[in-house]
Design an enzyme around this catalytic site. Structure first.
Site, PDB file in Angstrom:
ATOM      1  N   ARG A  41       0.742  -1.455  -0.021  1.00 58.23           N
ATOM      2  CA  ARG A  41       0.004   0.030   0.014  1.00 58.23           C
ATOM      3  C   ARG A  41       0.742   1.276  -0.027  1.00 58.23           C
ATOM      4  O   ARG A  41       0.435   2.199  -0.695  1.00 58.23           O
ATOM      5  CB  ARG A  41      -0.919   0.159   1.184  1.00 58.23           C
ATOM      6  N   PHE A  98      -3.359  -7.305  14.849  1.00 62.25           N
ATOM      7  CA  PHE A  98      -3.179  -6.765  16.206  1.00 62.25           C
ATOM      8  C   PHE A  98      -3.910  -7.564  17.302  1.00 62.25           C
ATOM      9  O   PHE A  98      -4.820  -8.346  16.929  1.00 62.25           O
ATOM     10  CB  PHE A  98      -4.043  -5.137  16.170  1.00 62.25           C
ATOM     11  N   SER A 106     -14.644  -4.728  16.134  1.00 62.50           N
ATOM     12  CA  SER A 106     -15.991  -4.198  15.031  1.00 62.50           C
ATOM     13  C   SER A 106     -15.851  -5.089  14.000  1.00 62.50           C
ATOM     14  O   SER A 106     -14.843  -5.754  13.700  1.00 62.50           O
ATOM     15  CB  SER A 106     -15.773  -2.665  14.622  1.00 62.50           C
ATOM     16  N   TYR A 148       0.352 -20.049  14.620  1.00 60.83           N
ATOM     17  CA  TYR A 148      -0.901 -20.380  15.076  1.00 60.83           C
ATOM     18  C   TYR A 148      -1.884 -20.575  14.283  1.00 60.83           C
ATOM     19  O   TYR A 148      -3.094 -20.913  14.448  1.00 60.83           O
ATOM     20  CB  TYR A 148      -1.267 -19.214  16.345  1.00 60.83           C
ATOM     21  N   GLY A 190       7.238 -18.403  13.732  1.00 58.73           N
ATOM     22  CA  GLY A 190       6.903 -18.071  15.252  1.00 58.73           C
ATOM     23  C   GLY A 190       7.330 -16.541  15.508  1.00 58.73           C
ATOM     24  O   GLY A 190       6.911 -15.816  14.559  1.00 58.73           O
ATOM     25  N   PRO A 191       7.758 -16.233  16.789  1.00 61.61           N
ATOM     26  CA  PRO A 191       8.132 -14.653  16.848  1.00 61.61           C
ATOM     27  C   PRO A 191       9.419 -14.179  16.352  1.00 61.61           C
ATOM     28  O   PRO A 191      10.627 -14.787  16.596  1.00 61.61           O
ATOM     29  CB  PRO A 191       8.442 -14.764  18.610  1.00 61.61           C
TER      30      PRO A 191
END
Ligand code: COA
Length: 280
Positions: A41, A98, A106, A148, A190-191
């Site tokens: 973007r 997030f 929402s 995950y 993973g992280p």
């Protein structure tokens, strides 16, 4: 380990390549000889990554657009074809995420993440797949998932749903499009510290410290550990791999699975006491 021309035959359309792991992959693939087309973007990070690739002697171009919109993806793929004459590799890397309590989300928040990750990956895969099928050309799709995707995870439900969807797409199309010689790979990291992920997923430095300490290897992933695996998957060495998802997390997801894995926290002195009792 890899020859400098390992990916010299490849032209890669990579989404979200201006920052984070996408940027690292773009730089590495270009070093190995691939022509890169970045699609995301925001223009400034794309320009910076493309300039950095060229500065190091590689070949890169880019277009801006939002993977959520099929017509934008179509325009991006057209632009890549104009620049490089062909594209034979797609890396679905663009993501949104997030942490949030799901009951507070929402409808638009859910749609934003699922739109980028699931719909975006589908639009790019279909746009390139159609071209490859029409031309009778082979192709490779590498999907960047998350550890995950298979297990699900609390507090990142839109991302977990979307990545599980991309995993299903990986396995489904690996079979459906195999007759066209289009193969699919997935890496589930993973992280790995990146500005984008860390700012959204690590609430405080204390959480980061706790995450590092509870990791089996007591550390996070290094970008080159992911880019090397990705380069291997795009290379001729991996031509018999299709539809596999490789979890690259140092064993983190397994740590949560084994019933007794938390005993890793047991001090050595307690182990010695237990062993002493057993020997009596
Ligand atoms: N918690 C809850 N809701 C959130 C949120 C958060 N932390 N961040 C955004 N949202 C909601 C917004 O409120 C909005 O919903 P609303 O219109 O009902 O208010 C919706 O998500 C879309 O947000 P917006 O910022 O307008 O959308 P966007 O398309 O510009 O951004 C995101 C998409 C939200 C995924 C943004 O985080 C992003 O651009 N991410 C890309 C980079 C990234 O995530 N990298 C890390 C990958 S691991």
């Amino acid at each position: 380990m890899f020859a400098n021309n390992l990916l010299a035959d490849r032209t890669v359309f990579l989404t979200g390549g201006g920052t984070g792991l996408g940027r690292s992959m773009a730089l590495h693939f270009a070093e190995l000889g691939a022509r890169i087309f970045l699609f995301a973007r925001r223009e400034p990070p794309l320009r910076e990554t493309a300039e950095e690739i060229r500065r190091r002697g590689g070949q890169a171009a880019y277009a801006t657009g939002d993977v959520r919109h099929p017509e934008a993806v179509e325009a991006g793929v057209e632009a890549a074809w104009r620049v490089w004459g062909r594209v034979d590799t797609l890396v679905n890397n663009a993501a949104g995420n997030f942490i949030a309590r799901t009951e507070t989300l929402s409808a638009n928040a859910f749609a934003a993440v699922v739109g980028i990750v699931l719909h975006g990956s589908f639009h790019c895969t279909q746009a390139l797949g159609r071209r490859w099928i029409a031309a009778g050309e082979p192709g490779i799709v590498l999907n960047i998932l998350t550890s995950y995707a298979e297990t699900g995870s609390a507090y990142v439900v839109p991302s977990a749903c979307a990545k599980a969807g991309v995993l299903a797409m990986t396995r489904s199309l690996a079979i459906e499009w195999a007759p066209y010689r289009i193969r699919f790979h997935a890496i589930a990291p993973g992280p790995f510290p990146t500005e984008g992920a860390w700012s959204r997923l690590m609430p405080t430095p204390e959480f980061e410290e706790r995450a590092r300490n509870s990791h089996p290897l007591k550390r996070f992933g290094r970008h080159e550990e992911l880019t090397h695996l990705a380069a291997y998957l795009l290379s001729p060495m991996a031509e018999y791999l299709n539809g596999e998802c490789i979890i690259l997390d140092g064993g983190l997801w397994l740590r949560g699975a084994g019933q007794f894995n938390h005993l890793a926290e047991l001090p050595a002195a307690v182990w010695q006491q237990l062993e002493a009792v057993r020997k009596k």
